[in-house]
Design a protein around this motif. Sequence first.
Motif, PDB file in Angstrom:
ATOM      1  N   UNK A  87     -13.827  14.709 -66.053  1.00  0.00           N
ATOM      2  CA  UNK A  87     -13.880  16.174 -65.977  1.00  0.00           C
ATOM      3  C   UNK A  87     -14.450  16.742 -67.275  1.00  0.00           C
ATOM      4  N   UNK A  88     -13.972  16.238 -68.411  1.00  0.00           N
ATOM      5  CA  UNK A  88     -14.400  16.760 -69.712  1.00  0.00           C
ATOM      6  C   UNK A  88     -15.856  16.414 -70.004  1.00  0.00           C
ATOM      7  N   UNK A  89     -16.275  15.207 -69.641  1.00  0.00           N
ATOM      8  CA  UNK A  89     -17.678  14.831 -69.854  1.00  0.00           C
ATOM      9  C   UNK A  89     -18.615  15.755 -69.090  1.00  0.00           C
TER      10      UNK A  89
ATOM     11  N   UNK B 152     -18.126   7.285 -77.474  1.00  0.00           N
ATOM     12  CA  UNK B 152     -18.547   8.288 -76.491  1.00  0.00           C
ATOM     13  C   UNK B 152     -18.235   9.699 -76.962  1.00  0.00           C
ATOM     14  N   UNK B 153     -17.172   9.880 -77.727  1.00  0.00           N
ATOM     15  CA  UNK B 153     -16.812  11.214 -78.198  1.00  0.00           C
ATOM     16  C   UNK B 153     -17.917  11.820 -79.056  1.00  0.00           C
ATOM     17  N   UNK B 154     -18.546  11.000 -79.889  1.00  0.00           N
ATOM     18  CA  UNK B 154     -19.635  11.489 -80.741  1.00  0.00           C
ATOM     19  C   UNK B 154     -20.747  12.091 -79.900  1.00  0.00           C
ATOM     20  N   UNK B 155     -21.129  11.399 -78.833  1.00  0.00           N
ATOM     21  CA  UNK B 155     -22.259  11.861 -78.007  1.00  0.00           C
ATOM     22  C   UNK B 155     -21.860  13.051 -77.148  1.00  0.00           C
ATOM     23  N   UNK B 156     -20.606  13.134 -76.773  1.00  0.00           N
ATOM     24  CA  UNK B 156     -20.117  14.311 -76.054  1.00  0.00           C
ATOM     25  C   UNK B 156     -20.203  15.540 -76.949  1.00  0.00           C
ATOM     26  N   UNK B 157     -19.851  15.373 -78.228  1.00  0.00           N
ATOM     27  CA  UNK B 157     -19.975  16.482 -79.173  1.00  0.00           C
ATOM     28  C   UNK B 157     -21.433  16.908 -79.333  1.00  0.00           C
ATOM     29  N   UNK B 158     -22.333  15.935 -79.311  1.00  0.00           N
ATOM     30  CA  UNK B 158     -23.741  16.242 -79.530  1.00  0.00           C
ATOM     31  C   UNK B 158     -24.381  16.952 -78.344  1.00  0.00           C
TER      32      UNK B 158
END
Length: 456
Positions: free
Chosen positions: A298-300, A195-201
Amino acid sequence: MGADGSKNKSHDLPQRPSGQADEHISSGWRSFLSSVGLSIPASLCRLAPPALRLSQHRMLHDKIPEVPEHVLRLAGVGPGKLRAEWSLPGFVSMFLPEFPHRSVPGHEHFQVLGYIAKGSFGPILKVKDKTKQRVYAVKVIPKSEILKLGVLEQSKEEVIIQRQVRHPFVHDLQDCWQTQRHLYIMCDYCSTGDLYTYWQMIGQFSEDTVRVFAAELGCALGFLHDFGVIHRDVKMENILLTDNGHLRLADFGLSRRLERGGRAFTICGTIQYMAPEVLSGGPYNHAADWWSLGILLFSLTTGKFPVPPEPDHCSMLRKVRSFPYEMPLSFSPQLSLLLSELLCKTPSRRLRTLDRFKRQTFFHQSTFDLELMQRRPVEVILELRERPDRAAKARRGLTLSLQPLKGFDYDSLLSPPPTPDTQLDACTPSRTPAPPLPGPPPQLPQEKRARREVFV
């Protein structure tokens, strides 16, 4: 952890009182076993017969001693078998029964395609099983590392928990085993990434997408907590995605069994996700996982953490205690209410059960039926997966080629299985440290860099 006698340099045993001499002998025997990755109680070492009463120096550098017959019987190994083939694996299994001992499958069975990530204790490899024609993720953990860091029980706990839990939104354990120098944990490989990868994108997700993620993660946490497990490292990097974009909570390396009403005190996790009661050293319980879920949601939604990570847990605790956790005006009232209850600094008042989670107005008209939740693909993830920059974002500075693996010794995973002769030779303890995993460290943007601290 079986190496407490390694700092004792004296070898003048005859001048020692008998009790101290026995302790010295015990420590030397335990040091030898630690050199091959064993942890053994001192009480068992003291049962050794007089023939084994060698000094530590001789035991480690002169001649490998015979294993006591009564210990062989406990390990289920006959004395005749010891010299015919290296049988310390049976000895190892006494203390690591969670990891069956076997030789690493050779290149005729496994093909290493590359490495996925650099884990806390070793690499996570992408491996293809040629027989099943399936791809897996294999976590390789050097025994020397877990002994040095004192996390042997933690590694055992990881596989004990993952063997017992089966849930649609929890990453499955497929197999685990050990060799002379390493532990291996094999799980399904999720090609979509984390999920972190897609949040960065994407920067930030819509509330509709966050609602899907929240429901799935809430179900996973509720299941684990009812089962008596606290995860302790809920974060985007530990959430893998299926081909349809649904979530799998992964990495149980910091998890532990904790019944309802139980308390924990270890400061561990990823610092920007850690609840205030964890940062302060406890006591804490399952409510800490729900705080981490609140930080994640919250971050997402906003694209940033409410409190940026600090260099140490004391500084982070001061920031978390003083931060008001006010919800942005862009949030819907329903999302603001959910996050306010998850990010309550008082654990006893925090939203901390799945039943209460399901009753939130944010999930009005949402289903929590596990089969129905998985039927509809998460379209935004499928769209982002096709973007040309996804592979580079997923690597985060790592290379997935085979070249970096050539200098990394993991029991000759790319070579044919060893013969009994080479296994015997492997008994000689080595003083050469294992080379670090090649490849540059991941370079993340400063504001989104995850800082992991584990105090065990």
